[in-house]
Motif scaffolding. Sequence first.
Motif, PDB file in Angstrom:
ATOM      1  N   UNK A  35      24.011 -28.005  36.066  1.00 53.30           N
ATOM      2  CA  UNK A  35      23.756 -29.196  36.578  1.00 53.30           C
ATOM      3  C   UNK A  35      22.415 -29.931  36.309  1.00 53.30           C
ATOM      4  N   UNK A  36      22.207 -28.422  36.617  1.00 55.82           N
ATOM      5  CA  UNK A  36      20.420 -29.290  35.707  1.00 55.82           C
ATOM      6  C   UNK A  36      20.096 -30.037  34.432  1.00 55.82           C
ATOM      7  N   UNK A  37      21.036 -29.564  33.674  1.00 57.89           N
ATOM      8  CA  UNK A  37      20.414 -29.918  32.256  1.00 57.89           C
ATOM      9  C   UNK A  37      21.512 -31.124  31.894  1.00 57.89           C
ATOM     10  N   UNK A  45      15.930 -31.110  42.179  1.00 58.27           N
ATOM     11  CA  UNK A  45      17.275 -32.456  42.726  1.00 58.27           C
ATOM     12  C   UNK A  45      18.435 -32.084  42.301  1.00 58.27           C
ATOM     13  N   UNK A  46      18.836 -30.677  41.359  1.00 57.90           N
ATOM     14  CA  UNK A  46      20.025 -29.511  41.255  1.00 57.90           C
ATOM     15  C   UNK A  46      20.213 -28.737  42.162  1.00 57.90           C
ATOM     16  N   UNK A  97      23.329 -38.497  39.291  1.00 54.61           N
ATOM     17  CA  UNK A  97      22.974 -37.903  40.212  1.00 54.61           C
ATOM     18  C   UNK A  97      23.171 -38.805  41.614  1.00 54.61           C
ATOM     19  N   UNK A  98      22.733 -39.776  41.706  1.00 50.62           N
ATOM     20  CA  UNK A  98      23.118 -40.473  42.699  1.00 50.62           C
ATOM     21  C   UNK A  98      24.268 -40.255  43.326  1.00 50.62           C
ATOM     22  N   UNK A  99      24.862 -40.672  42.504  1.00 54.46           N
ATOM     23  CA  UNK A  99      26.421 -40.680  43.195  1.00 54.46           C
ATOM     24  C   UNK A  99      26.967 -40.081  43.085  1.00 54.46           C
ATOM     25  N   UNK A 160      32.213 -26.015  31.800  1.00 56.92           N
ATOM     26  CA  UNK A 160      31.700 -27.057  31.456  1.00 56.92           C
ATOM     27  C   UNK A 160      30.731 -26.956  32.815  1.00 56.92           C
ATOM     28  N   UNK A 161      29.999 -27.850  32.879  1.00 54.03           N
ATOM     29  CA  UNK A 161      29.116 -27.859  34.215  1.00 54.03           C
ATOM     30  C   UNK A 161      30.017 -28.943  35.681  1.00 54.03           C
TER      31      UNK A 161
END
Length: 389
Positions: A35-37, A45-46, A97-99, A160-161
């Motif tokens: 997720x971070x990547x 944040x992840x 990230x926000x949504x 996939x993430x």
Amino acid sequence: MTDAPERRTTLWVILASATLTVMAGAILGPIVPAIQSGLGVSESNAGLIITTHGALIVLVSPIAGALIDRVGPRRPFIFGLLLYAAGGGAGLVVDSFGPLLASRAVLGVGVAFVYTGITVLIYQLYEGQRMERALGLRSSANSVGAVIWPLVGGALGTLSWQAPFGVYLVALPLGLLAVATIPETGIRGASSRTDAKSGLAGVLAVFRRRPGLLSVYLLYFGANVLLYSIVIFYPQLLAGLGITSSLSISLYLAANGLAGGVSAAVYDRLIERTSRHALVAAALGLWLVSFAGATVAGSALTAVPSVVAFGLGLGLVFPSAFAWIEALAPAGRQGQFSSYLASAGYTGQFLSPVLFGPLVPLFGVRGVFGAAATAAMLGIVALAVVRGR
């Protein structure tokens, strides 16, 4: 309640839904680096993607409980499943990230309604020994979910993430099954004049009249604090023993979940032979042995009994806490007071690293488990004092 086939189907829908409350965060645990990547964000944040829903559960659970007391548990429960599918499944198509964080907040609201809805449905659909069995099976389902869903998330994460987010959509067919199988239970009973006061004054009045409720919330909070000391810090202990692969670590955590599933599954049989106080005392004893063992574990083999012993105790404490709330909550306010149990539990999970983390640089990771053993001992003493009054 009879054992008619349609009632058994209802129970299976409830138990399947119970695994979702664990899955909400657990399924993404193995893919935090991905997720971070994928999002191009920091590790912290992840991590927020995993934890944000928990904060919403703490905040929204009392609202869910109050609504359930007003309209009954069926419709809020189904509403929660639909929100769960929408908020969780959004990760399939959201790639910023926000949504995504906002969708996790929606997920948390859904979990709050599902979690408390399950509790009150069990209270109202089952009585006596059947309720004890349903509560035990609910805790067992939670434990099994804690084992299965992270494995599913890890497997889908190889694609996939975003792929693991698709699993949240299982709540949609469960919601449809709930529409067909969950009966309308109505609103049970009415509180006494003292217990029916609204707002904070009314809650405090209940606590004054029924102080045992506070003890149950403290027990559930403490159990979740200790649970997450295992989830967060046991991998560090294992790393010190040379066990670093994610698969090996997951097997230890799976053993913890499976042990809890076993003891919770036989909870109703145990409660026929003894009291909830005795089961909680046994659990605290198991936790004392568990954490004391963790402080001296020196090999891969000697690290196994600690996670098994802790899981066995957890499977006794969780259904006992829910059963006590059913017995102690004012009539007509079971949703409200069971929702506080959810808030206490998720607060405990959130605060566990805050409480134990500072001990690591001072005493090493074994110091965490030494402190946890001390907490278990204090719990035994407190229970003995309460029972001795």
